[in-house]
Write a protein that holds these residues in place. Structure first.
Motif, mmCIF file in Angstrom:
data_model
loop_
_atom_site.group_PDB
_atom_site.id
_atom_site.type_symbol
_atom_site.label_atom_id
_atom_site.label_comp_id
_atom_site.label_asym_id
_atom_site.label_seq_id
_atom_site.Cartn_x
_atom_site.Cartn_y
_atom_site.Cartn_z
ATOM 1 N N GLY A 55 0.813 -1.205 0.000
ATOM 2 C CA GLY A 55 0.000 0.000 0.000
ATOM 3 C C GLY A 55 0.849 1.259 0.000
ATOM 4 O O GLY A 55 0.546 2.226 -0.706
ATOM 5 N N THR A 56 1.926 1.233 0.786
ATOM 6 C CA THR A 56 2.830 2.390 0.835
ATOM 7 C C THR A 56 3.517 2.585 -0.513
ATOM 8 O O THR A 56 3.621 3.712 -1.003
ATOM 9 C CB THR A 56 3.868 2.208 1.963
ATOM 10 O OG1 THR A 56 3.164 2.068 3.204
ATOM 11 C CG2 THR A 56 4.827 3.383 2.030
ATOM 12 N N LEU A 57 3.978 1.491 -1.120
ATOM 13 C CA LEU A 57 4.624 1.587 -2.433
ATOM 14 C C LEU A 57 3.658 2.180 -3.457
ATOM 15 O O LEU A 57 4.011 3.116 -4.186
ATOM 16 C CB LEU A 57 5.112 0.213 -2.901
ATOM 17 C CG LEU A 57 5.704 0.188 -4.307
ATOM 18 C CD1 LEU A 57 7.036 0.940 -4.351
ATOM 19 C CD2 LEU A 57 5.878 -1.245 -4.787
ATOM 20 N N LEU A 58 2.453 1.652 -3.505
ATOM 21 C CA LEU A 58 1.474 2.145 -4.472
ATOM 22 C C LEU A 58 1.147 3.615 -4.215
ATOM 23 O O LEU A 58 0.993 4.394 -5.161
ATOM 24 C CB LEU A 58 0.214 1.283 -4.428
ATOM 25 C CG LEU A 58 0.415 -0.177 -4.873
ATOM 26 C CD1 LEU A 58 -0.854 -0.986 -4.624
ATOM 27 C CD2 LEU A 58 0.859 -0.270 -6.318
ATOM 28 N N HIS A 59 1.080 3.995 -2.952
ATOM 29 C CA HIS A 59 0.837 5.399 -2.619
ATOM 30 C C HIS A 59 2.001 6.284 -3.082
ATOM 31 O O HIS A 59 1.789 7.367 -3.648
ATOM 32 C CB HIS A 59 0.607 5.559 -1.115
ATOM 33 C CG HIS A 59 0.526 6.988 -0.685
ATOM 34 N ND1 HIS A 59 -0.536 7.802 -1.014
ATOM 35 C CD2 HIS A 59 1.390 7.757 0.000
ATOM 36 C CE1 HIS A 59 -0.310 9.005 -0.530
ATOM 37 N NE2 HIS A 59 0.842 9.014 0.093
ATOM 38 N N LEU A 60 3.236 5.833 -2.857
ATOM 39 C CA LEU A 60 4.408 6.616 -3.276
ATOM 40 C C LEU A 60 4.439 6.816 -4.794
ATOM 41 O O LEU A 60 4.946 7.830 -5.279
ATOM 42 C CB LEU A 60 5.699 5.972 -2.782
ATOM 43 C CG LEU A 60 5.938 6.050 -1.274
ATOM 44 C CD1 LEU A 60 7.110 5.164 -0.863
ATOM 45 C CD2 LEU A 60 6.169 7.488 -0.839
ATOM 46 N N PHE A 61 3.889 5.864 -5.524
ATOM 47 C CA PHE A 61 3.810 5.994 -6.978
ATOM 48 C C PHE A 61 2.567 6.764 -7.423
ATOM 49 O O PHE A 61 2.368 6.987 -8.607
ATOM 50 C CB PHE A 61 3.821 4.623 -7.652
ATOM 51 C CG PHE A 61 5.170 3.979 -7.722
ATOM 52 C CD1 PHE A 61 6.321 4.717 -7.991
ATOM 53 C CD2 PHE A 61 5.313 2.621 -7.552
ATOM 54 C CE1 PHE A 61 7.561 4.116 -8.073
ATOM 55 C CE2 PHE A 61 6.553 2.010 -7.632
ATOM 56 C CZ PHE A 61 7.671 2.761 -7.890
ATOM 57 N N GLY A 62 1.712 7.137 -6.475
ATOM 58 C CA GLY A 62 0.495 7.850 -6.812
ATOM 59 C C GLY A 62 -0.586 6.976 -7.417
ATOM 60 O O GLY A 62 -1.496 7.462 -8.078
#
Length: 149
Positions: free
Chosen positions: A136-143
């Motif tokens: 979830g954090t990775l996907l958030h960092l990629f927008g």
């Protein structure tokens, strides 16, 4: 031992690969896996976990021939013809796991001649036992997904 992986988002594809270290400290990326932007979170989480598990330390230092064409699998995963096109809108996040947690560090894209520069102050650390939170954090960092609640 810190286990490492790298993730890129470019050309509407999420790319995840293990990163190992040579005796001399070179970062050696393994075979990338790619997903479309609508990939299921659980599938991406599994890919990240597998990439981290494949990470190793103490590999032999590569010779100069090793580096020639080494990024081509990433270009292929992104479905682009060259590095310049890959870098056009690429985003990058380093993933480093230890017993204490998983740290995701986004980077600034400095273009095809200068690569990526980590933005250490933007790094996020989550529990090493929660791959759902890591993903979830990775996907958030990629927008690609909103921040968790």
């Amino acid at each position: 031992m810190t286990r490492s992986a790298i993730a890129y988002f470019t050309n509407n594809r999420l790319i995840v690969a293990p990163v190992s270290r040579s005796v001399g400290g070179d970062a050696l990326a393994g075979a990338p896996r790619w997903f479309g932007r609508s990939a299921k979170k659980a599938i991406v989480a599994q890919a990240i976990a597998e990439a981290l598990a494949q990470s190793a330390d103490g590999l032999p230092d590569p010779d100069e021939a090793y580096w020639k064409g080494r990024f081509i699998p990433f270009q292929d995963a992104a479905d682009v013809k060259n590095f310049k096109t890959f870098m056009r809108d690429a985003r990058c996040v380093d993933i480093d796991a230890s017993d204490d947690g998983v740290t995701l560090t986004p980077s600034t894209n400095l273009g095809p001649n200068n690569g990526f520069e980590p933005v250490v102050e933007a790094a996020v650390t989550v529990s090493a036992n929660d791959m759902d939170a890591v993903t979830g954090t990775l996907l958030h960092l990629f927008g690609l997904r909103p921040a968790a609640g």
